[in-house]
Each structure stands twice: as C-alpha cells, then as structure tokens.
Design a protein around this motif. Sequence first.
Motif, PDB file in Angstrom:
ATOM      1  N   GLY A 295      -7.371  10.458 -30.772  1.00  0.00           N
ATOM      2  CA  GLY A 295      -8.506   9.630 -30.406  1.00  0.00           C
ATOM      3  C   GLY A 295      -8.807   8.601 -31.479  1.00  0.00           C
ATOM      4  N   ARG A 296     -10.038   8.515 -31.948  1.00  0.00           N
ATOM      5  CA  ARG A 296     -10.483   7.492 -32.888  1.00  0.00           C
ATOM      6  C   ARG A 296     -10.050   7.819 -34.317  1.00  0.00           C
ATOM      7  NH1 ARG A 296     -14.703   4.154 -31.318  1.00  0.00           N
ATOM      8  NH2 ARG A 296     -15.594   4.266 -33.410  1.00  0.00           N
ATOM      9  N   THR A 297      -8.763   7.986 -34.523  1.00  0.00           N
ATOM     10  CA  THR A 297      -8.283   8.378 -35.848  1.00  0.00           C
ATOM     11  C   THR A 297      -8.468   7.281 -36.886  1.00  0.00           C
ATOM     12  OG1 THR A 297      -6.059   7.684 -35.243  1.00  0.00           O
ATOM     13  CG2 THR A 297      -6.607  10.000 -34.902  1.00  0.00           C
ATOM     14  N   PHE A 298      -8.617   6.035 -36.440  1.00  0.00           N
ATOM     15  CA  PHE A 298      -8.787   4.936 -37.391  1.00  0.00           C
ATOM     16  C   PHE A 298     -10.114   5.033 -38.131  1.00  0.00           C
ATOM     17  CE2 PHE A 298     -12.036   2.700 -35.040  1.00  0.00           C
ATOM     18  CZ  PHE A 298     -11.807   3.060 -33.730  1.00  0.00           C
TER      19      PHE A 298
ATOM     20  N   GLU B  29     -21.690  32.940 -44.433  1.00  0.00           N
ATOM     21  CA  GLU B  29     -21.878  31.538 -44.083  1.00  0.00           C
ATOM     22  C   GLU B  29     -20.565  30.777 -44.207  1.00  0.00           C
ATOM     23  OE1 GLU B  29     -26.567  31.025 -45.390  1.00  0.00           O
ATOM     24  OE2 GLU B  29     -25.004  29.891 -46.408  1.00  0.00           O
ATOM     25  N   ARG B  30     -20.504  29.678 -43.508  1.00  0.00           N
ATOM     26  CA  ARG B  30     -19.346  28.797 -43.611  1.00  0.00           C
ATOM     27  C   ARG B  30     -19.256  28.236 -45.031  1.00  0.00           C
ATOM     28  NH1 ARG B  30     -19.914  23.870 -39.802  1.00  0.00           N
ATOM     29  NH2 ARG B  30     -21.423  23.326 -41.403  1.00  0.00           N
ATOM     30  N   GLU B  31     -18.044  28.164 -45.549  1.00  0.00           N
ATOM     31  CA  GLU B  31     -17.865  27.636 -46.897  1.00  0.00           C
ATOM     32  C   GLU B  31     -16.729  26.631 -46.934  1.00  0.00           C
ATOM     33  OE1 GLU B  31     -16.773  30.635 -49.733  1.00  0.00           O
ATOM     34  OE2 GLU B  31     -14.984  31.241 -48.643  1.00  0.00           O
ATOM     35  N   PHE B  32     -16.865  25.734 -47.867  1.00  0.00           N
ATOM     36  CA  PHE B  32     -15.855  24.692 -48.098  1.00  0.00           C
ATOM     37  C   PHE B  32     -14.601  25.311 -48.694  1.00  0.00           C
ATOM     38  CE2 PHE B  32     -13.927  20.808 -49.305  1.00  0.00           C
ATOM     39  CZ  PHE B  32     -13.520  20.931 -50.625  1.00  0.00           C
ATOM     40  N   VAL B  33     -13.449  24.808 -48.256  1.00  0.00           N
ATOM     41  CA  VAL B  33     -12.168  25.274 -48.788  1.00  0.00           C
ATOM     42  C   VAL B  33     -11.432  24.142 -49.504  1.00  0.00           C
ATOM     43  CG1 VAL B  33      -9.908  26.229 -48.222  1.00  0.00           C
ATOM     44  CG2 VAL B  33     -11.951  27.034 -47.002  1.00  0.00           C
ATOM     45  N   ALA B  34     -11.183  23.045 -48.783  1.00  0.00           N
ATOM     46  CA  ALA B  34     -10.424  21.938 -49.360  1.00  0.00           C
ATOM     47  C   ALA B  34     -10.705  20.677 -48.569  1.00  0.00           C
ATOM     48  CB  ALA B  34      -8.925  22.240 -49.350  1.00  0.00           C
ATOM     49  N   ALA B  35     -10.472  19.540 -49.212  1.00  0.00           N
ATOM     50  CA  ALA B  35     -10.680  18.255 -48.548  1.00  0.00           C
ATOM     51  C   ALA B  35      -9.688  17.241 -49.073  1.00  0.00           C
ATOM     52  CB  ALA B  35     -12.107  17.761 -48.759  1.00  0.00           C
ATOM     53  N   ILE B  36      -9.435  16.227 -48.256  1.00  0.00           N
ATOM     54  CA  ILE B  36      -8.513  15.164 -48.638  1.00  0.00           C
ATOM     55  C   ILE B  36      -9.038  13.842 -48.117  1.00  0.00           C
ATOM     56  CG2 ILE B  36      -7.063  15.445 -46.576  1.00  0.00           C
ATOM     57  CD1 ILE B  36      -4.626  14.888 -48.446  1.00  0.00           C
ATOM     58  N   ILE B  37      -8.877  12.805 -48.909  1.00  0.00           N
ATOM     59  CA  ILE B  37      -9.219  11.460 -48.470  1.00  0.00           C
ATOM     60  C   ILE B  37      -8.016  10.891 -47.738  1.00  0.00           C
ATOM     61  CG2 ILE B  37      -9.988   9.165 -49.173  1.00  0.00           C
ATOM     62  CD1 ILE B  37     -11.988  11.446 -49.650  1.00  0.00           C
ATOM     63  N   TRP B  38      -8.260  10.380 -46.533  1.00  0.00           N
ATOM     64  CA  TRP B  38      -7.152   9.961 -45.680  1.00  0.00           C
ATOM     65  C   TRP B  38      -6.311   8.862 -46.337  1.00  0.00           C
ATOM     66  CZ3 TRP B  38      -5.582  12.871 -41.964  1.00  0.00           C
ATOM     67  CH2 TRP B  38      -4.693  12.386 -41.014  1.00  0.00           C
TER      68      TRP B  38
ATOM     69  N   TYR C 242     -11.667  26.264 -40.079  1.00  0.00           N
ATOM     70  CA  TYR C 242     -11.975  25.092 -39.276  1.00  0.00           C
ATOM     71  C   TYR C 242     -11.557  23.826 -40.011  1.00  0.00           C
ATOM     72  CZ  TYR C 242     -15.117  28.296 -36.795  1.00  0.00           C
ATOM     73  OH  TYR C 242     -15.650  29.353 -36.090  1.00  0.00           O
ATOM     74  N   CYS C 243     -10.970  22.896 -39.272  1.00  0.00           N
ATOM     75  CA  CYS C 243     -10.743  21.580 -39.858  1.00  0.00           C
ATOM     76  C   CYS C 243     -11.828  20.645 -39.341  1.00  0.00           C
ATOM     77  CB  CYS C 243      -9.358  21.041 -39.525  1.00  0.00           C
ATOM     78  SG  CYS C 243      -9.047  20.761 -37.771  1.00  0.00           S
ATOM     79  N   ALA C 244     -12.096  19.620 -40.117  1.00  0.00           N
ATOM     80  CA  ALA C 244     -13.162  18.690 -39.773  1.00  0.00           C
ATOM     81  C   ALA C 244     -12.827  17.315 -40.318  1.00  0.00           C
ATOM     82  CB  ALA C 244     -14.489  19.185 -40.331  1.00  0.00           C
ATOM     83  N   ALA C 245     -13.414  16.300 -39.678  1.00  0.00           N
ATOM     84  CA  ALA C 245     -13.179  14.918 -40.089  1.00  0.00           C
ATOM     85  C   ALA C 245     -14.517  14.230 -40.354  1.00  0.00           C
ATOM     86  CB  ALA C 245     -12.413  14.166 -39.002  1.00  0.00           C
ATOM     87  N   ARG C 246     -14.505  13.315 -41.324  1.00  0.00           N
ATOM     88  CA  ARG C 246     -15.761  12.657 -41.664  1.00  0.00           C
ATOM     89  C   ARG C 246     -15.583  11.181 -41.955  1.00  0.00           C
ATOM     90  NH1 ARG C 246     -17.204  11.902 -47.210  1.00  0.00           N
ATOM     91  NH2 ARG C 246     -15.562  12.552 -48.655  1.00  0.00           N
ATOM     92  N   SER C 247     -16.682  10.459 -41.922  1.00  0.00           N
ATOM     93  CA  SER C 247     -16.772   9.063 -42.338  1.00  0.00           C
ATOM     94  C   SER C 247     -17.055   9.043 -43.838  1.00  0.00           C
ATOM     95  CB  SER C 247     -17.890   8.377 -41.555  1.00  0.00           C
ATOM     96  OG  SER C 247     -19.128   9.004 -41.859  1.00  0.00           O
ATOM     97  N   PRO C 248     -17.192   7.866 -44.468  1.00  0.00           N
ATOM     98  CA  PRO C 248     -17.409   7.817 -45.918  1.00  0.00           C
ATOM     99  C   PRO C 248     -18.742   8.398 -46.397  1.00  0.00           C
ATOM    100  CG  PRO C 248     -16.513   5.748 -45.140  1.00  0.00           C
ATOM    101  CD  PRO C 248     -16.860   6.541 -43.923  1.00  0.00           C
ATOM    102  N   ARG C 249     -19.692   8.606 -45.511  1.00  0.00           N
ATOM    103  CA  ARG C 249     -20.993   9.101 -45.951  1.00  0.00           C
ATOM    104  C   ARG C 249     -20.892  10.552 -46.393  1.00  0.00           C
ATOM    105  NH1 ARG C 249     -23.508  12.579 -42.506  1.00  0.00           N
ATOM    106  NH2 ARG C 249     -22.560  12.850 -40.457  1.00  0.00           N
TER     107      ARG C 249
END
Length: 122
Positions: free
Chosen positions: A24-27, A42-51, A93-100
């Motif tokens: 979908g809106r991958t851009f 509770e849900r906890e953070f594992v890892a993140a990457i900047i696209w 769970y994987c998740a996607a975010r905007s710069p905010r």
Amino acid sequence: QLQASGGGLVQAGGSLRLSCAASGRTFSIYGMGWFRQAPGKEREFVAAIIWSGGSTYYADSVKGRFTISRDNAKNTVYLQMNSLKPEDTAVYYCAARSPRGNYNYGGSYDYWGQGTLVTVSS
C-alpha cells in the motif's frame, strides 16, 4: 498494510527470523519497528529501523542477539533473532511510522501488523 510472519516454536539458544512485508502506501513509511507482548505483560519495544539510511535501535534486552534489517526493493523488514531465551516468548508485532514521535514508543506508530507468536522452550 503489514503482514508479519516467521514465528514458531524453538528451543532456547536457537534462532528465528521474522519478516514483515509492507504494502500500500509504502512511500509514506519513515521507520519500522518490532514490538512484543508476553502473556500478562505490557507491550514492549524490541527494535526499530529508519527506512532511508538504515539506522537501527534496540532494546537493551535484545542488543547483541537480535538484528533488524530491511529490503527496500521488497518493502520488507526482518528481525533475525539469535540466542533465544524463554523470556523472549511473546507475540511479536511489526509496525510502521511517520517521522513524528519516538522510535521506541508504540504510540508513534500508525500501522500495525497482525502479530506472530514466538515460543522459546527451555
């Protein structure tokens, strides 16, 4: 839309690789992350990457054992998990975010995958 896969049952010390395919809106994706939620916790953070650029971030509990990476051509993010421990058992769970927002805060993510179960036996 995010589709996570790759979970399963593994013995302690083993490895698994999770995948998360975006469509979908991958851009509009700025970064992607993996979170986990163990039973009764509770849900906890594992890892993140900047696209773009590929900067990575890890929770202290997985640093040195887990590696997050991405394949831009396939719009897919991976989480390579090595030296797994029983305490890594959770739905991932994987998740996607905007710069905010912050990479380690679930509220910063706009889109979530359905979750994949990882069970590590002792």
